[in-house]
Write a protein that holds these residues in place. Structure first.
Motif, PDB file in Angstrom:
ATOM      1  N   ASN A 230       8.093 -16.271 -52.021  1.00  0.00           N
ATOM      2  CA  ASN A 230       9.013 -16.349 -50.895  1.00  0.00           C
ATOM      3  C   ASN A 230      10.390 -16.873 -51.288  1.00  0.00           C
ATOM      4  O   ASN A 230      11.239 -17.108 -50.434  1.00  0.00           O
ATOM      5  N   SER A 231      10.618 -17.039 -52.597  1.00  0.00           N
ATOM      6  CA  SER A 231      11.933 -17.434 -53.076  1.00  0.00           C
ATOM      7  C   SER A 231      12.748 -16.185 -53.394  1.00  0.00           C
ATOM      8  O   SER A 231      12.216 -15.071 -53.460  1.00  0.00           O
ATOM      9  N   ILE A 232      14.037 -16.352 -53.615  1.00  0.00           N
ATOM     10  CA  ILE A 232      14.896 -15.228 -53.940  1.00  0.00           C
ATOM     11  C   ILE A 232      14.436 -14.609 -55.261  1.00  0.00           C
ATOM     12  O   ILE A 232      13.963 -15.303 -56.161  1.00  0.00           O
ATOM     13  N   SER A 233      14.577 -13.288 -55.381  1.00  0.00           N
ATOM     14  CA  SER A 233      14.004 -12.581 -56.528  1.00  0.00           C
ATOM     15  C   SER A 233      14.785 -12.780 -57.821  1.00  0.00           C
ATOM     16  O   SER A 233      14.244 -12.603 -58.911  1.00  0.00           O
ATOM     17  N   ASN A 234      16.077 -13.135 -57.715  1.00  0.00           N
ATOM     18  CA  ASN A 234      16.911 -13.302 -58.896  1.00  0.00           C
ATOM     19  C   ASN A 234      18.082 -14.209 -58.545  1.00  0.00           C
ATOM     20  O   ASN A 234      18.566 -14.189 -57.406  1.00  0.00           O
ATOM     21  N   ASN A 235      18.564 -14.972 -59.517  1.00  0.00           N
ATOM     22  CA  ASN A 235      19.653 -15.918 -59.259  1.00  0.00           C
ATOM     23  C   ASN A 235      21.047 -15.315 -59.384  1.00  0.00           C
ATOM     24  O   ASN A 235      22.040 -16.009 -59.190  1.00  0.00           O
ATOM     25  N   TYR A 236      21.114 -14.031 -59.705  1.00  0.00           N
ATOM     26  CA  TYR A 236      22.405 -13.348 -59.820  1.00  0.00           C
ATOM     27  C   TYR A 236      22.643 -12.591 -58.513  1.00  0.00           C
ATOM     28  O   TYR A 236      22.163 -11.483 -58.325  1.00  0.00           O
TER      29      TYR A 236
ATOM     30  N   TRP B  54      28.146 -18.385 -46.614  1.00  0.00           N
ATOM     31  CA  TRP B  54      27.189 -18.174 -47.699  1.00  0.00           C
ATOM     32  C   TRP B  54      27.946 -17.676 -48.923  1.00  0.00           C
ATOM     33  O   TRP B  54      28.895 -16.907 -48.803  1.00  0.00           O
ATOM     34  N   PHE B  55      27.476 -18.112 -50.101  1.00  0.00           N
ATOM     35  CA  PHE B  55      28.125 -17.756 -51.353  1.00  0.00           C
ATOM     36  C   PHE B  55      27.084 -17.241 -52.346  1.00  0.00           C
ATOM     37  O   PHE B  55      26.036 -17.874 -52.549  1.00  0.00           O
ATOM     38  N   GLY B  56      27.381 -16.097 -52.944  1.00  0.00           N
ATOM     39  CA  GLY B  56      26.502 -15.540 -53.955  1.00  0.00           C
ATOM     40  C   GLY B  56      27.071 -15.803 -55.336  1.00  0.00           C
ATOM     41  O   GLY B  56      28.215 -15.430 -55.624  1.00  0.00           O
ATOM     42  N   THR B  57      26.303 -16.449 -56.188  1.00  0.00           N
ATOM     43  CA  THR B  57      26.796 -16.827 -57.505  1.00  0.00           C
ATOM     44  C   THR B  57      26.081 -16.064 -58.613  1.00  0.00           C
ATOM     45  O   THR B  57      25.001 -15.516 -58.413  1.00  0.00           O
ATOM     46  N   GLU B  58      26.699 -16.051 -59.765  1.00  0.00           N
ATOM     47  CA  GLU B  58      26.074 -15.457 -60.941  1.00  0.00           C
ATOM     48  C   GLU B  58      25.214 -16.515 -61.624  1.00  0.00           C
ATOM     49  O   GLU B  58      25.727 -17.508 -62.145  1.00  0.00           O
ATOM     50  N   LEU B  59      23.898 -16.317 -61.552  1.00  0.00           N
ATOM     51  CA  LEU B  59      22.886 -17.179 -62.179  1.00  0.00           C
ATOM     52  C   LEU B  59      22.636 -18.489 -61.433  1.00  0.00           C
ATOM     53  O   LEU B  59      21.761 -19.256 -61.827  1.00  0.00           O
ATOM     54  N   GLY B  60      23.381 -18.717 -60.331  1.00  0.00           N
ATOM     55  CA  GLY B  60      23.170 -19.944 -59.566  1.00  0.00           C
ATOM     56  C   GLY B  60      22.496 -19.709 -58.233  1.00  0.00           C
ATOM     57  O   GLY B  60      22.301 -20.648 -57.454  1.00  0.00           O
TER      58      GLY B  60
END
Length: 297
Positions: A152-158, A123-129
């Motif tokens: 039910n989606s992620i709260s923020n893209n960062y 899994w990879f956490g991206t900034e704004l993606g």
């Protein structure tokens, strides 16, 4: 055969965030010095011969700005940079970039966090993606992004932090959207309530909300409780049954600073490093805090 890295055993399955870990290593060295005999320590250091090899864009990295490092169970080294993520097999780099016209590419080039779960999924956490899952067979990525009309989606893209709760769930720390619990089976996110200084007076049950929505570090202790460090609201502890949340900050005299940089948990001790105030430790056994700071010489 892929050449196995010499640091395989010491870093297997561990993530290192470069910007934070240099702080952590420096401060942990101070703590160790308090408990280590000076002569033994000096003798050990003098007896070591360390050789460093430098890797840059000239060797195949997508960027010289590396912000996260992870070694997976196969021995590959993954480097999250400001211009994509790179896999190193001991000989060469394979780079993955965001391509706006390719849905199978990673959804953001600035990669803050990398994690491999119990099933071997990366899994990879991206900034704004948002959050990305890597498919090694097709060498493509599946992204999970914030949807304004979908709770039910992620709260923020960062996405700043990724750790496992258990074999099925992941804790996802975001910068701006607080903490999420991700169900990898159903692919749904549960958002953990939070409060800020602007909203604290609106809630009568802040003990059921984490403090702050800009997550900088998360770690799970041996009891299953979750420690959450934030950019400016200190530390929150989420009990293993998630029935209560305890807050620690400078006003309660438990922390030296509200700006949490890194969290590390070892042998029933929580290590807390700050952006500006050294390091603190918390013993789960005695429930006591100790504080350390560097001295000017």
């Amino acid at each position: 055969r892929q050449r196995q890295m010499c640091i395989r055993d010491s870093f297997m399955g561990k993530q290192v965030n470069i910007n934070r870990s240099l702080h952590l290593l420096d401060q942990l060295a101070f703590v160790k010095a308090l408990t280590m005999a000076t002569m033994l320590y000096s003798s050990f250091v003098l007896s070591q011969s360390l050789t460093f090899t430098r890797y840059t864009v000239d060797n195949g990295l997508p960027s010289n700005e590396v912000i996260s490092i992870y070694q997976d169970r196969q021995g590959y080294m993954w480097f999250g940079t400001t211009k994509g993520v790179s896999r190193y097999d001991g000989y060469s780099f394979t780079n993955y970039f965001n391509d706006p016209v390719d849905e199978g590419s990673i959804s953001g080039d600035k990669v803050w966090s990398i994690f491999q779960d119990a099933k071997g999924v990366l899994w990879f956490g991206t900034e704004l993606g948002g959050l990305n899952r890597y498919d090694p067979n097709s060498r493509t990525f599946i992204s999970y992004k914030h949807e304004p009309d979908n709770e039910n989606s992620i709260s923020n893209n960062y996405v700043r932090e990724i750790i496992a709760k258990d074999d099925r769930f992941l804790w996802i720390g975001t910068s701006g959207g607080g903490l999420n619990l991700f169900d990898t089976k159903n692919e749904t996110f549960k958002r953990i309530p939070y409060f800020t200084n602007d909203t604290k007076d609106e809630y009568s049950n802040v003990e059921h909300r984490i403090a702050g929505n800009y997550i900088r570090a998360i770690v799970q202790d041996e009891r299953g409780g979750l420690w959450v460090g934030t950019r400016s609201y200190g530390l929150s502890y989420l009990s293993s049954d998630r029935d209560s949340i305890t807050h620690y900050d400078v006003t309660s005299s438990k922390l030296r600073s509200n700006q949490i940089q890194t969290l590390l948990f070892r042998d029933n001790v929580l290590y807390v490093t700050y952006w500006d105030k050294g390091i603190s430790t918390f013993s789960l056994l005695s429930e006591t805090w100790q504080h350390y700071s560097t001295q000017s010489h």
